[in-house]
Design a protein around this motif. Structure first.
Motif, PDB file in Angstrom:
ATOM      1  N   UNK A  16       2.593  -8.200  13.654  1.00  0.00           N
ATOM      2  CA  UNK A  16       1.510  -7.357  13.112  1.00  0.00           C
ATOM      3  C   UNK A  16       2.100  -6.109  12.460  1.00  0.00           C
ATOM      4  N   UNK A  17       1.662  -5.790  11.255  1.00  0.00           N
ATOM      5  CA  UNK A  17       2.216  -4.621  10.581  1.00  0.00           C
ATOM      6  C   UNK A  17       1.597  -3.331  11.122  1.00  0.00           C
ATOM      7  N   UNK A  18       2.357  -2.274  11.028  1.00  0.00           N
ATOM      8  CA  UNK A  18       1.839  -0.970  11.436  1.00  0.00           C
ATOM      9  C   UNK A  18       1.458  -0.203  10.178  1.00  0.00           C
ATOM     10  N   UNK A  19       0.173   0.168  10.053  1.00  0.00           N
ATOM     11  CA  UNK A  19      -0.194   0.914   8.853  1.00  0.00           C
ATOM     12  C   UNK A  19       0.332   2.339   8.896  1.00  0.00           C
ATOM     13  N   UNK A  20       0.559   2.901   7.724  1.00  0.00           N
ATOM     14  CA  UNK A  20       0.832   4.335   7.651  1.00  0.00           C
ATOM     15  C   UNK A  20      -0.521   5.023   7.469  1.00  0.00           C
ATOM     16  N   UNK A  21      -0.832   5.945   8.352  1.00  0.00           N
ATOM     17  CA  UNK A  21      -2.101   6.661   8.247  1.00  0.00           C
ATOM     18  C   UNK A  21      -1.789   8.121   7.971  1.00  0.00           C
ATOM     19  N   UNK A  22      -2.205   8.596   6.818  1.00  0.00           N
ATOM     20  CA  UNK A  22      -1.911   9.995   6.474  1.00  0.00           C
ATOM     21  C   UNK A  22      -3.227  10.752   6.338  1.00  0.00           C
ATOM     22  N   UNK A  23      -3.362  11.793   7.131  1.00  0.00           N
ATOM     23  CA  UNK A  23      -4.576  12.619   7.091  1.00  0.00           C
ATOM     24  C   UNK A  23      -4.269  13.886   6.303  1.00  0.00           C
ATOM     25  N   UNK A  24      -5.084  14.159   5.306  1.00  0.00           N
ATOM     26  CA  UNK A  24      -4.872  15.346   4.466  1.00  0.00           C
ATOM     27  C   UNK A  24      -6.153  16.190   4.489  1.00  0.00           C
ATOM     28  N   UNK A  25      -6.055  17.461   4.052  1.00  0.00           N
ATOM     29  CA  UNK A  25      -7.211  18.348   4.248  1.00  0.00           C
ATOM     30  C   UNK A  25      -8.470  18.008   3.462  1.00  0.00           C
ATOM     31  N   UNK A  26      -8.315  17.580   2.236  1.00  0.00           N
ATOM     32  CA  UNK A  26      -9.494  17.472   1.360  1.00  0.00           C
ATOM     33  C   UNK A  26      -9.446  16.203   0.499  1.00  0.00           C
ATOM     34  N   UNK A  27     -10.577  15.852  -0.131  1.00  0.00           N
ATOM     35  CA  UNK A  27     -10.558  14.732  -1.083  1.00  0.00           C
ATOM     36  C   UNK A  27      -9.572  14.976  -2.232  1.00  0.00           C
ATOM     37  N   UNK A  28      -9.416  16.236  -2.635  1.00  0.00           N
ATOM     38  CA  UNK A  28      -8.453  16.550  -3.706  1.00  0.00           C
ATOM     39  C   UNK A  28      -7.040  16.210  -3.256  1.00  0.00           C
ATOM     40  N   UNK A  29      -6.753  16.512  -1.988  1.00  0.00           N
ATOM     41  CA  UNK A  29      -5.414  16.206  -1.465  1.00  0.00           C
ATOM     42  C   UNK A  29      -5.197  14.693  -1.380  1.00  0.00           C
ATOM     43  N   UNK A  30      -6.264  13.935  -1.133  1.00  0.00           N
ATOM     44  CA  UNK A  30      -6.136  12.463  -1.134  1.00  0.00           C
ATOM     45  C   UNK A  30      -5.706  12.018  -2.532  1.00  0.00           C
ATOM     46  N   UNK A  31      -6.378  12.570  -3.544  1.00  0.00           N
ATOM     47  CA  UNK A  31      -6.068  12.174  -4.925  1.00  0.00           C
ATOM     48  C   UNK A  31      -4.625  12.539  -5.277  1.00  0.00           C
ATOM     49  N   UNK A  32      -4.181  13.726  -4.844  1.00  0.00           N
ATOM     50  CA  UNK A  32      -2.810  14.155  -5.167  1.00  0.00           C
ATOM     51  C   UNK A  32      -1.781  13.251  -4.492  1.00  0.00           C
ATOM     52  N   UNK A  33      -2.033  12.956  -3.231  1.00  0.00           N
ATOM     53  CA  UNK A  33      -1.123  12.077  -2.478  1.00  0.00           C
ATOM     54  C   UNK A  33      -1.114  10.673  -3.114  1.00  0.00           C
ATOM     55  N   UNK A  34      -2.297  10.206  -3.475  1.00  0.00           N
ATOM     56  CA  UNK A  34      -2.408   8.862  -4.073  1.00  0.00           C
ATOM     57  C   UNK A  34      -1.720   8.813  -5.435  1.00  0.00           C
ATOM     58  N   UNK A  35      -1.834   9.903  -6.213  1.00  0.00           N
ATOM     59  CA  UNK A  35      -1.199   9.919  -7.541  1.00  0.00           C
ATOM     60  C   UNK A  35       0.323   9.848  -7.392  1.00  0.00           C
ATOM     61  N   UNK A  36       0.873  10.598  -6.433  1.00  0.00           N
ATOM     62  CA  UNK A  36       2.320  10.553  -6.199  1.00  0.00           C
ATOM     63  C   UNK A  36       2.751   9.136  -5.809  1.00  0.00           C
ATOM     64  N   UNK A  37       1.982   8.533  -4.941  1.00  0.00           N
ATOM     65  CA  UNK A  37       2.344   7.193  -4.459  1.00  0.00           C
ATOM     66  C   UNK A  37       2.150   6.135  -5.549  1.00  0.00           C
ATOM     67  N   UNK A  38       1.155   6.366  -6.404  1.00  0.00           N
ATOM     68  CA  UNK A  38       0.933   5.472  -7.547  1.00  0.00           C
ATOM     69  C   UNK A  38       2.183   5.474  -8.430  1.00  0.00           C
ATOM     70  N   UNK A  39       2.676   6.688  -8.735  1.00  0.00           N
ATOM     71  CA  UNK A  39       3.849   6.802  -9.603  1.00  0.00           C
ATOM     72  C   UNK A  39       5.083   6.190  -8.926  1.00  0.00           C
ATOM     73  N   UNK A  40       5.198   6.393  -7.619  1.00  0.00           N
ATOM     74  CA  UNK A  40       6.333   5.826  -6.883  1.00  0.00           C
ATOM     75  C   UNK A  40       6.290   4.290  -6.932  1.00  0.00           C
ATOM     76  N   UNK A  41       5.110   3.731  -6.704  1.00  0.00           N
ATOM     77  CA  UNK A  41       4.963   2.264  -6.748  1.00  0.00           C
ATOM     78  C   UNK A  41       5.216   1.754  -8.164  1.00  0.00           C
ATOM     79  N   UNK A  42       4.771   2.521  -9.154  1.00  0.00           N
ATOM     80  CA  UNK A  42       5.008   2.177 -10.554  1.00  0.00           C
ATOM     81  C   UNK A  42       6.512   2.114 -10.832  1.00  0.00           C
TER      82      UNK A  42
END
Ligand code: 6PG
Length: 247
Positions: free
Chosen positions: A1-27
């Motif tokens: 069974x895989x272990x998910x990475x769960x990252x809690x950030x302060x705001x919806x804006x921070x979710x978008x920023x974290x997701x954008x960084x990870x999007x570019x990394x995956x790209x």
């Protein structure tokens, strides 16, 4: 069974920023390793802030959009200019603002017979990714307060699918009422190199806790079906969704 990475950030804006960084990394990984990056966008409202970031500098120029292939996690069966269309949302917030070739955008055709549209998308994915092995580089997902993800709604036929990559089905209780939906299936989502949920707001706390910590009951909480076979599972959530006051 895989272990998910769960990252809690302060705001919806921070979710978008974290997701954008990870999007570019995956790209970067996709382009370095295979010369291309395939991503499925999700619908709903949470991804809009991520789209806005990706469509603006510095992200816009960090990506060679000719190397990006865009897919959809799900679609409502409406024309592409309809208010409910996930394609419309993605076009308005991201795709019309970046230099992505039209041929690189694989939309689910919401305006034709749903069964035909589902079969067509399934075939397109088979042609591109085959019946087995790794699929998308990144599958972006949201979580509904009823535990759905993509258009995998509780107690619907789509949850039983074991072979198809995409299906159409009629949903009695969806976020847009009774409606036909086209959705990636759990087996195809689970072929992703990374599945990444973006979850914001106090309305999601109960569903999130049940999906992550409750008993396994994917018929009731379909997001529990998302368990990439070889890839990573990431949850980006804000403190409100996590039910925390602060991080
Ligand atoms: C859809 C979606 C759906 C969405 C969740 C969360 O087309 O309805 O793809 O699965 O991601 O309902 O939506 P929000 O981001 O609006 O909370």
């Amino acid at each position: 069974m895989i272990t998910p990475e769960i990252k809690v950030v302060p705001t919806p804006t921070a979710i978008a920023e974290e997701a954008a960084e990870r999007f570019v990394e995956a790209y970067r990984i996709g382009v370095d390793e295979r010369g291309t990056f395939s991503v499925a966008l999700s619908g709903g409202s949470t991804p809009k802030a991520l789209h806005a970031l990706l469509a603006a500098e510095p992200y816009r120029s960090r990506i060679d959009w000719t190397k990006v292939r865009v897919f959809f996690g799900d679609e409502r069966c409406v024309p592409p200019d309809h208010a409910d269309s996930n394609f419309r949302m993605a076009r308005e917030t991201l795709l019309s603002k970046v230099p992505i070739p039209l041929d690189n955008v694989y939309r689910m055709v919401g305006e034709i017979d749903p069964a035909e549209a589902g079969t067509r998308y399934d075939q397109e994915l088979i042609d591109l990714f085959g019946h087995a092995g790794l699929g998308l580089d990144l599958c972006l997902l949201g979580l509904g307060d009823d535990g759905h993800t993509a258009s995998l709604f509780p107690h619907t036929s789509s949850l039983q699918e074991t072979t198809k990559l995409a299906v159409a089905h009629y949903v009695e209780k969806s976020t847009t009422g009774k409606s036909w939906r086209i959705t990636l299936t759990a087996p195809f989502i689970n072929r992703s190199r990374q599945a990444m949920f973006l979850v914001a707001g106090a309305g999601k706390t109960k569903a999130l806790a049940t999906v992550l910590e409750g008993e396994r009951n994917p018929k009731q909480f379909p997001a529990q079906l998302v368990l990439p076979t070889e890839g990573k599972l990431t949850w980006l959530i804000d403190v409100a969704a996590a039910g925390m006051d602060a991080v």
